[in-house]
Scaffold this motif. Structure first.
Motif, PDB file in Angstrom:
ATOM      1  N   TYR A   1       0.829  -1.197   0.000  1.00  0.00           N
ATOM      2  CA  TYR A   1       0.000   0.000   0.000  1.00  0.00           C
ATOM      3  C   TYR A   1       0.870   1.257   0.000  1.00  0.00           C
ATOM      4  N   VAL A   2       1.893   1.273   0.823  1.00  0.00           N
ATOM      5  CA  VAL A   2       2.765   2.448   0.931  1.00  0.00           C
ATOM      6  C   VAL A   2       3.633   2.589  -0.311  1.00  0.00           C
ATOM      7  N   LEU A   3       4.218   1.496  -0.769  1.00  0.00           N
ATOM      8  CA  LEU A   3       5.110   1.579  -1.930  1.00  0.00           C
ATOM      9  C   LEU A   3       4.392   1.985  -3.215  1.00  0.00           C
ATOM     10  N   THR A   4       3.130   1.613  -3.353  1.00  0.00           N
ATOM     11  CA  THR A   4       2.382   1.969  -4.564  1.00  0.00           C
ATOM     12  C   THR A   4       1.572   3.247  -4.384  1.00  0.00           C
ATOM     13  N   LEU A   5       1.750   3.947  -3.254  1.00  0.00           N
ATOM     14  CA  LEU A   5       1.027   5.183  -2.946  1.00  0.00           C
ATOM     15  C   LEU A   5      -0.485   5.010  -3.059  1.00  0.00           C
ATOM     16  N   GLY A   6      -0.993   3.885  -2.607  1.00  0.00           N
ATOM     17  CA  GLY A   6      -2.423   3.659  -2.537  1.00  0.00           C
ATOM     18  C   GLY A   6      -3.040   2.994  -3.750  1.00  0.00           C
ATOM     19  N   ILE A   7      -2.257   2.664  -4.762  1.00  0.00           N
ATOM     20  CA  ILE A   7      -2.822   1.968  -5.927  1.00  0.00           C
ATOM     21  C   ILE A   7      -3.288   0.577  -5.520  1.00  0.00           C
ATOM     22  N   ILE A   8      -2.487  -0.124  -4.720  1.00  0.00           N
ATOM     23  CA  ILE A   8      -2.933  -1.378  -4.117  1.00  0.00           C
ATOM     24  C   ILE A   8      -3.613  -0.991  -2.806  1.00  0.00           C
ATOM     25  N   PRO A   9      -4.935  -1.181  -2.699  1.00  0.00           N
ATOM     26  CA  PRO A   9      -5.675  -0.650  -1.547  1.00  0.00           C
ATOM     27  C   PRO A   9      -5.568  -1.524  -0.305  1.00  0.00           C
ATOM     28  N   THR A  10      -5.958  -0.925   0.815  1.00  0.00           N
ATOM     29  CA  THR A  10      -6.139  -1.701   2.035  1.00  0.00           C
ATOM     30  C   THR A  10      -7.558  -2.243   2.014  1.00  0.00           C
ATOM     31  N   HIS A  11      -7.766  -3.338   2.692  1.00  0.00           N
ATOM     32  CA  HIS A  11      -9.093  -3.956   2.741  1.00  0.00           C
ATOM     33  C   HIS A  11      -9.235  -4.599   4.104  1.00  0.00           C
ATOM     34  N   CYS A  12     -10.217  -4.145   4.867  1.00  0.00           N
ATOM     35  CA  CYS A  12     -10.392  -4.660   6.226  1.00  0.00           C
ATOM     36  C   CYS A  12     -11.857  -4.974   6.473  1.00  0.00           C
ATOM     37  N   ILE A  13     -12.119  -6.115   7.106  1.00  0.00           N
ATOM     38  CA  ILE A  13     -13.471  -6.511   7.471  1.00  0.00           C
ATOM     39  C   ILE A  13     -13.505  -6.741   8.980  1.00  0.00           C
ATOM     40  N   ASN A  14     -14.411  -6.046   9.663  1.00  0.00           N
ATOM     41  CA  ASN A  14     -14.602  -6.212  11.096  1.00  0.00           C
ATOM     42  C   ASN A  14     -16.026  -6.686  11.356  1.00  0.00           C
ATOM     43  N   THR A  15     -16.181  -7.561  12.342  1.00  0.00           N
ATOM     44  CA  THR A  15     -17.488  -8.084  12.720  1.00  0.00           C
ATOM     45  C   THR A  15     -17.874  -7.538  14.086  1.00  0.00           C
ATOM     46  N   TYR A  16     -19.132  -7.094  14.202  1.00  0.00           N
ATOM     47  CA  TYR A  16     -19.644  -6.550  15.454  1.00  0.00           C
ATOM     48  C   TYR A  16     -20.882  -7.329  15.875  1.00  0.00           C
ATOM     49  N   ASN A  17     -20.974  -7.669  17.173  1.00  0.00           N
ATOM     50  CA  ASN A  17     -22.187  -8.246  17.758  1.00  0.00           C
ATOM     51  C   ASN A  17     -23.024  -7.113  18.332  1.00  0.00           C
ATOM     52  N   VAL A  18     -24.327  -7.174  18.086  1.00  0.00           N
ATOM     53  CA  VAL A  18     -25.247  -6.159  18.596  1.00  0.00           C
ATOM     54  C   VAL A  18     -26.175  -6.839  19.594  1.00  0.00           C
ATOM     55  N   SER A  19     -26.278  -6.282  20.797  1.00  0.00           N
ATOM     56  CA  SER A  19     -27.129  -6.883  21.821  1.00  0.00           C
ATOM     57  C   SER A  19     -27.766  -5.796  22.663  1.00  0.00           C
ATOM     58  N   SER A  20     -28.834  -6.190  23.346  1.00  0.00           N
ATOM     59  CA  SER A  20     -29.520  -5.308  24.278  1.00  0.00           C
ATOM     60  C   SER A  20     -29.869  -6.148  25.496  1.00  0.00           C
ATOM     61  N   GLY A  21     -29.140  -5.941  26.574  1.00  0.00           N
ATOM     62  CA  GLY A  21     -29.317  -6.785  27.750  1.00  0.00           C
ATOM     63  C   GLY A  21     -28.908  -8.209  27.392  1.00  0.00           C
ATOM     64  N   PRO A  22     -29.718  -9.215  27.767  1.00  0.00           N
ATOM     65  CA  PRO A  22     -29.381 -10.596  27.416  1.00  0.00           C
ATOM     66  C   PRO A  22     -29.776 -10.952  25.973  1.00  0.00           C
ATOM     67  N   GLN A  23     -30.545 -10.094  25.325  1.00  0.00           N
ATOM     68  CA  GLN A  23     -31.053 -10.377  23.978  1.00  0.00           C
ATOM     69  C   GLN A  23     -29.996 -10.041  22.928  1.00  0.00           C
ATOM     70  N   VAL A  24     -29.636 -11.044  22.107  1.00  0.00           N
ATOM     71  CA  VAL A  24     -28.712 -10.833  20.997  1.00  0.00           C
ATOM     72  C   VAL A  24     -29.530 -10.411  19.780  1.00  0.00           C
ATOM     73  N   LEU A  25     -29.209  -9.256  19.217  1.00  0.00           N
ATOM     74  CA  LEU A  25     -29.974  -8.709  18.106  1.00  0.00           C
ATOM     75  C   LEU A  25     -29.443  -9.138  16.744  1.00  0.00           C
ATOM     76  N   GLY A  26     -28.158  -9.434  16.647  1.00  0.00           N
ATOM     77  CA  GLY A  26     -27.583  -9.875  15.377  1.00  0.00           C
ATOM     78  C   GLY A  26     -26.126  -9.484  15.242  1.00  0.00           C
ATOM     79  N   GLN A  27     -25.603  -9.705  14.035  1.00  0.00           N
ATOM     80  CA  GLN A  27     -24.218  -9.363  13.722  1.00  0.00           C
ATOM     81  C   GLN A  27     -24.184  -8.405  12.552  1.00  0.00           C
ATOM     82  N   VAL A  28     -23.157  -7.548  12.555  1.00  0.00           N
ATOM     83  CA  VAL A  28     -22.972  -6.561  11.501  1.00  0.00           C
ATOM     84  C   VAL A  28     -21.526  -6.638  11.040  1.00  0.00           C
ATOM     85  N   LYS A  29     -21.318  -6.608   9.716  1.00  0.00           N
ATOM     86  CA  LYS A  29     -19.962  -6.581   9.151  1.00  0.00           C
ATOM     87  C   LYS A  29     -19.684  -5.177   8.635  1.00  0.00           C
TER      88      LYS A  29
END
Length: 123
Positions: free
Chosen positions: A57-85
């Motif tokens: 990424y640095v050597l090509t000055l951004g021509i080769i991009p970064t790519h990141c995927i993060n996963t988040y759990n969403v909940s309210s109290g004991p209730q699990v509402l789902g997952q978000v990417k």
């Protein structure tokens, strides 16, 4: 002077970033609106660890991009509402992806508030 302007332009383009927030399935509705909605990052290896090749990424000055995927759990109290990417891209490709409706221009720094806004209250 032209070389300096080209270098500044290349650095500005390589700093472009875009991201998208996508639920893996429909998020459940909150049954008890008095409880706070919690968002927790839970990455399974290799998600979130080393999302991109920084040297290329640095050597090509951004021509080769970064790519990141993060996963988040969403909940309210004991209730699990789902997952978000949350998928984020950085580099020149961000200029071409930002106009698409699912993608948002900028760094994915405050996605927790966006995820909380996706949760609906059951009536």
């Amino acid at each position: 002077m032209n070389k300096l302007a080209l270098i500044i332009l290349a650095l500005a383009l390589s700093a472009c970033a875009t991201y998208k927030v996508v639920p893996e399935s429909n998020l459940s509705k909150v049954e008890n609106p008095t409880e706070a909605v919690r968002v927790a990052k839970v990455n399974e290896w290799p998600e979130g660890n080393h999302c991109f090749e920084p040297m290329l990424y640095v050597l090509t000055l951004g021509i080769i991009p970064t790519h990141c995927i993060n996963t988040y759990n969403v909940s309210s109290g004991p209730q699990v509402l789902g997952q978000v990417k949350v998928t984020s891209m950085q580099g020149w490709v961000a200029l071409f992806m930002a106009p698409f409706p699912a993608w948002q221009y900028g760094y994915a720094t405050e996605v927790e508030s966006e995820i909380k806004d996706m949760v609906q209250v059951a009536e």
